[in-house]
Design a protein around this motif. Structure first.
Motif, PDB file in Angstrom:
ATOM      1  N   PHE A 349       0.851  -1.195   0.000  1.00 16.72           N
ATOM      2  CA  PHE A 349       0.000   0.000   0.000  1.00 16.72           C
ATOM      3  C   PHE A 349       0.885   1.243   0.000  1.00 16.72           C
ATOM      4  CE2 PHE A 349      -2.628  -3.293   1.799  1.00 16.72           C
ATOM      5  CZ  PHE A 349      -3.874  -3.061   1.239  1.00 16.72           C
ATOM      6  N   ARG A 350       0.454   2.206  -0.808  1.00 19.20           N
ATOM      7  CA  ARG A 350       1.110   3.516  -0.822  1.00 19.20           C
ATOM      8  C   ARG A 350       0.358   4.443   0.125  1.00 19.20           C
ATOM      9  NH1 ARG A 350       1.309   5.781  -6.510  1.00 19.20           N
ATOM     10  NH2 ARG A 350       3.205   4.510  -6.701  1.00 19.20           N
ATOM     11  N   LEU A 351       1.081   5.041   1.042  1.00 24.41           N
ATOM     12  CA  LEU A 351       0.478   5.852   2.105  1.00 24.41           C
ATOM     13  C   LEU A 351       0.373   7.313   1.671  1.00 24.41           C
ATOM     14  CD1 LEU A 351      -0.469   6.216   5.061  1.00 24.41           C
ATOM     15  CD2 LEU A 351       1.947   6.499   5.683  1.00 24.41           C
ATOM     16  N   ARG A 352      -0.828   7.866   1.824  1.00 27.40           N
ATOM     17  CA  ARG A 352      -1.059   9.295   1.582  1.00 27.40           C
ATOM     18  C   ARG A 352      -1.845   9.847   2.773  1.00 27.40           C
ATOM     19  NH1 ARG A 352      -0.326  10.320  -4.017  1.00 27.40           N
ATOM     20  NH2 ARG A 352      -0.290   8.416  -5.292  1.00 27.40           N
ATOM     21  N   THR A 353      -1.308  10.856   3.406  1.00 23.59           N
ATOM     22  CA  THR A 353      -1.949  11.463   4.578  1.00 23.59           C
ATOM     23  C   THR A 353      -2.135  12.957   4.317  1.00 23.59           C
ATOM     24  OG1 THR A 353      -0.780   9.877   5.970  1.00 23.59           O
ATOM     25  CG2 THR A 353      -1.829  11.740   7.080  1.00 23.59           C
ATOM     26  N   THR A 354      -3.360  13.435   4.550  1.00 20.61           N
ATOM     27  CA  THR A 354      -3.699  14.832   4.254  1.00 20.61           C
ATOM     28  C   THR A 354      -4.397  15.453   5.457  1.00 20.61           C
ATOM     29  OG1 THR A 354      -4.019  14.251   1.931  1.00 20.61           O
ATOM     30  CG2 THR A 354      -4.887  16.374   2.660  1.00 20.61           C
ATOM     31  N   PRO A 355      -3.977  16.653   5.893  1.00 21.64           N
ATOM     32  CA  PRO A 355      -4.696  17.329   6.982  1.00 21.64           C
ATOM     33  C   PRO A 355      -6.083  17.785   6.537  1.00 21.64           C
ATOM     34  CG  PRO A 355      -2.991  18.753   6.092  1.00 21.64           C
ATOM     35  CD  PRO A 355      -2.808  17.414   5.436  1.00 21.64           C
ATOM     36  N   ILE A 356      -7.042  17.725   7.445  1.00 22.98           N
ATOM     37  CA  ILE A 356      -8.426  18.145   7.171  1.00 22.98           C
ATOM     38  C   ILE A 356      -8.650  19.490   7.847  1.00 22.98           C
ATOM     39  CG2 ILE A 356     -10.861  17.545   7.408  1.00 22.98           C
ATOM     40  CD1 ILE A 356     -10.019  14.628   7.640  1.00 22.98           C
ATOM     41  N   ARG A 357      -9.183  20.462   7.102  1.00 20.25           N
ATOM     42  CA  ARG A 357      -9.446  21.794   7.637  1.00 20.25           C
ATOM     43  C   ARG A 357     -10.902  22.175   7.378  1.00 20.25           C
ATOM     44  NH1 ARG A 357      -4.461  22.203   5.035  1.00 20.25           N
ATOM     45  NH2 ARG A 357      -2.685  22.781   6.388  1.00 20.25           N
ATOM     46  N   ASN A 358     -11.408  23.058   8.221  1.00 23.59           N
ATOM     47  CA  ASN A 358     -12.750  23.583   7.985  1.00 23.59           C
ATOM     48  C   ASN A 358     -12.679  24.775   7.037  1.00 23.59           C
ATOM     49  OD1 ASN A 358     -11.725  25.621   9.536  1.00 23.59           O
ATOM     50  ND2 ASN A 358     -12.943  25.181  11.347  1.00 23.59           N
ATOM     51  N   THR A 359     -13.814  25.420   6.837  1.00 26.05           N
ATOM     52  CA  THR A 359     -13.849  26.527   5.879  1.00 26.05           C
ATOM     53  C   THR A 359     -13.001  27.715   6.321  1.00 26.05           C
ATOM     54  OG1 THR A 359     -15.876  27.312   6.968  1.00 26.05           O
ATOM     55  CG2 THR A 359     -16.132  25.891   5.025  1.00 26.05           C
ATOM     56  N   GLU A 360     -12.769  27.844   7.658  1.00 25.80           N
ATOM     57  CA  GLU A 360     -11.928  28.935   8.151  1.00 25.80           C
ATOM     58  C   GLU A 360     -10.448  28.568   8.142  1.00 25.80           C
ATOM     59  OE1 GLU A 360     -14.606  27.905   9.842  1.00 25.80           O
ATOM     60  OE2 GLU A 360     -15.946  29.571   9.303  1.00 25.80           O
TER      61      GLU A 360
END
Length: 617
Positions: A349-360
């Motif tokens: 598996f290739r790992l991809r991690t992304t931060p989650i942000r709200n509209t602000e």
């Protein structure tokens, strides 16, 4: 009455009370001042006059003694001087009669004075016939009587002053107590008014606060019960209207929110690839069905830290890095793929991690996507085999070519001209470069396919850095460059392949020395950053234009106006080696100031989780 008028009225009442207390105090102080003035005007002048008469009387008596001693001129001068002073003091006392018995004493002093003056004049007229016995018979009794009358006048006025002072002190004490009582009454009334006003203002505010807390807790039906007509009452009415509107919106939007949430969950569950979502603290909040075989059932996983759930600690590290740096973390090479066994079959598996942000833009958590690249790994293996086979078949003719060039350059086939040798030297350099390029391509292919997996063992990064730095120190000194190391003390051990880490440092050092002008500086630093080590190689070279930084670790990247000399694969190989250890590598540069390349490696206790992916050969 509105709130402003209430506050204004309370302040006016308070000011009026202060004015009343101040006026009363000023009036009583004025009265006490009048008492003191009366004491001074009524008795003090008489006391001073009595003292002056006593003093002048004693001086006139001394003048009589001077007559007995024969000093007539001095006696007459002193007598006349103090007679005038005595008369002036007597007139002052006679014109300031204020106490009972004082007129009789004044009259007695007048008679005694006149008699004393008459006898003194007769005593002067006797001339040489005067005798000392006459003084003691005539003057001394009269002097004692007159001095006693002056003492009586003095004591009478002193007693009167003491009595009046005591009376004034009593009046002052009474006035002080009364003023204190009046101040206490005014303070009590002010406190009562303040408490009444404060309660009238604070009670509605408390009611609003309590209602707001209920609404914040989810009780949108809560209402603020405030009946006043001031600004607070208006605020309460608007607040209740707002709460009613929120309740209506809640009732109308709740269904849509539920549908949206269900749609989101269904979309995540329908994804073929495993997906896992964490909150801002790294705790699992959601995962889809494809992720359950990798991490466990949803009921057992949700709420736990990602480090406890992930089989491979590189997943936890990627989440931690994404949350800390608030940037995506992804390993693109096949060598950095995470092997996980599912139902007895190992998949990559290739790992991809992304931060989650709200509209602000505020950080909410991180999303982890595991892309199944098992088929790509097989393709990469075939590519690696092709490259190895091609390199093997090209190695023999390339070796023969180099041997032929060597023979020609050594005049084994006959003597050559200088121009012919220059051409042959250029050919040999190109053949050697081609050999290095083939070797690097082979290494890169083996690394990307996972064939050159790191041989993990405890590594002291301090020793590795010092070893590589000493290797390049002479080269740097030959170019008049300073090479400095800054290694934090007490760094933990790494579980890594020391030779591969040395190769990465070799590439970084050689690039730094090659692109730094004479007199420049090359600095390597190492320090611990949370759960990993950070190693940086910085130089003061020409720098890299910003448009080339995103592609710096690509194969065969050529930056204009820079000195070349490598195969163009050094940084690409370094990136694959660092990623195969579960780390990250990045570059920062500013044109004209230099370049800094930083790579991170997990410390030993975090690499144990994926030791199976980096087996020893």
């Amino acid at each position: 009455m509105n709130l402003r008028n209430k506050l204004l009225l309370s302040f006016l009442i308070f000011i009026a009370a202060l004015v009343a207390l101040g006026g009363w105090s000023a009036w009583r102080l004025r009265e006490l001042g009048g008492v003191s003035q009366r004491i001074i005007s009524n008795n003090y002048d008489s006391v001073v006059a009595a003292q002056d008469m006593k003093e002048s009387l004693e001086r006139m008596d001394s003048a009589a003694l001077f007559l007995l001693l024969g000093d007539r001129d001095r006696a007459l001068a002193q007598f006349n001087q103090h007679r005038a002073r005595f008369d002036a003091a007597f007139e002052k006392a006679a014109n300031n009669i204020t106490e009972p018995g004082e007129p009789q004493i004044i009259e007695s002093i007048r008679r005694g004075r006149d008699e004393y003056y008459r006898r003194f004049e007769a005593f002067i007229a006797e001339g040489e016939k005067r005798q000392s016995g006459a003084y003691f018979q005539q003057f001394e009794p009269l002097f004692n009587k007159l001095r006693a009358d002056c003492d009586q006048l003095l004591q009478l006025n002193q007693r009167a002053m003491a009595a009046k002072s005591d009376a004034a002190a009593g009046v002052a004490r009474r006035e002080f107590l009364f003023t204190l009582l009046l101040a206490g009454v005014l303070i009590g009334a002010g406190l009562a008014l303040a408490i009444l006003l404060a309660n009238g203002i604070v009670r509605p505010v408390r009611e609003l606060t309590t209602t707001a807390a209920k609404i914040a807790g989810g009780d949108l039906a809560a209402k603020a019960e405030i009946t006043s007509r001031d600004e607070t009452g208006i605020l309460a009415a608007e607040f209740n209207r707002m709460a009613e509107r929120i309740l209506q919106l809640r009732r109308s939007d709740l269904g849509r929110l539920v549908v949206a949430q269900q749609t989101t969950e269904a979309a995540i569950d329908s994804l073929f690839e495993p997906v896992l979502v964490t909150d801002g603290e790294g705790k699992v909040t959601r995962l889809n069905r494809a992720a359950e075989p990798l991490f466990g059932a949803k009921a057992q996983v949700v709420g736990k830290p990602i480090a406890e759930v992930a089989r491979d600690q590189r997943i936890a590290m990627a989440v931690s890095e994404a949350l800390r740096a608030e940037r995506p973390v992804a390993a693109e090479s096949v060598a950095a793929a995470i092997p996980i066994s599912i139902n007895g079959s190992e998949q990559s598996f290739r790992l991809r991690t992304t931060p989650i942000r709200n509209t602000e833009g505020h950080l909410l958590g991180a999303a982890v996507l595991l892309e199944n690249i098992t088929h790509l790994r097989e393709v990469d293996r075939l590519k690696s085999e092709f490259v190895n086979t091609a390199a093997h078949h090209l190695q023999t003719p390339l070796l023969n070519l180099e041997m032929g060039l060597h023979c020609l350059l050594t005049d084994a086939a006959g003597e050559l001209t200088d121009k012919q040798k220059d051409i042959l030297y250029a050919c040999r350099e190109d053949s050697e470069r081609l050999e290095r390029l083939m070797r690097d391509l082979t290494d890169l292919s083996r690394i990307e396919s996972g064939e050159a997996a790191p041989r993990l063992a405890p590594v002291n990064i301090d020793e590795v850095i010092q070893s590589v730095a000493e290797t390049f120190r002479l080269t740097a000194e030959a170019r008049d460059q300073s090479l400095k190391t800054e290694i934090a003390p007490g760094l933990p051990l790494l579980r890594a392949d020391a030779e591969q880490i040395k190769r990465v440092l070799d590439n970084l050092f050689s690039n730094a020395i090659r692109h730094t002008p004479r007199g420049g500086e090359i600095r390597i630093t190492a320090a611990q950053r949370e759960d990993y080590l950070s190693i940086s190689v910085a130089d003061t070279g020409h720098g890299i234009p910003p448009e080339y930084l995103p592609r710096l670790f690509n194969r065969f990247l050529s930056v204009p106006d820079t000195q070349s000399g490598g195969t163009g694969l050094g940084l690409a190989i370094s990136k694959r080696l660092i990623e195969s250890h579960g780390g990250q590598i990045s570059a920062q540069s500013e044109v004209g100031r230099g370049t800094t390349i930083t790579f991170t490696l997990p410390i030993a206790n975090e690499t144990i989780g994926y030791s199976e992916t980096a087996r020893a050969d």
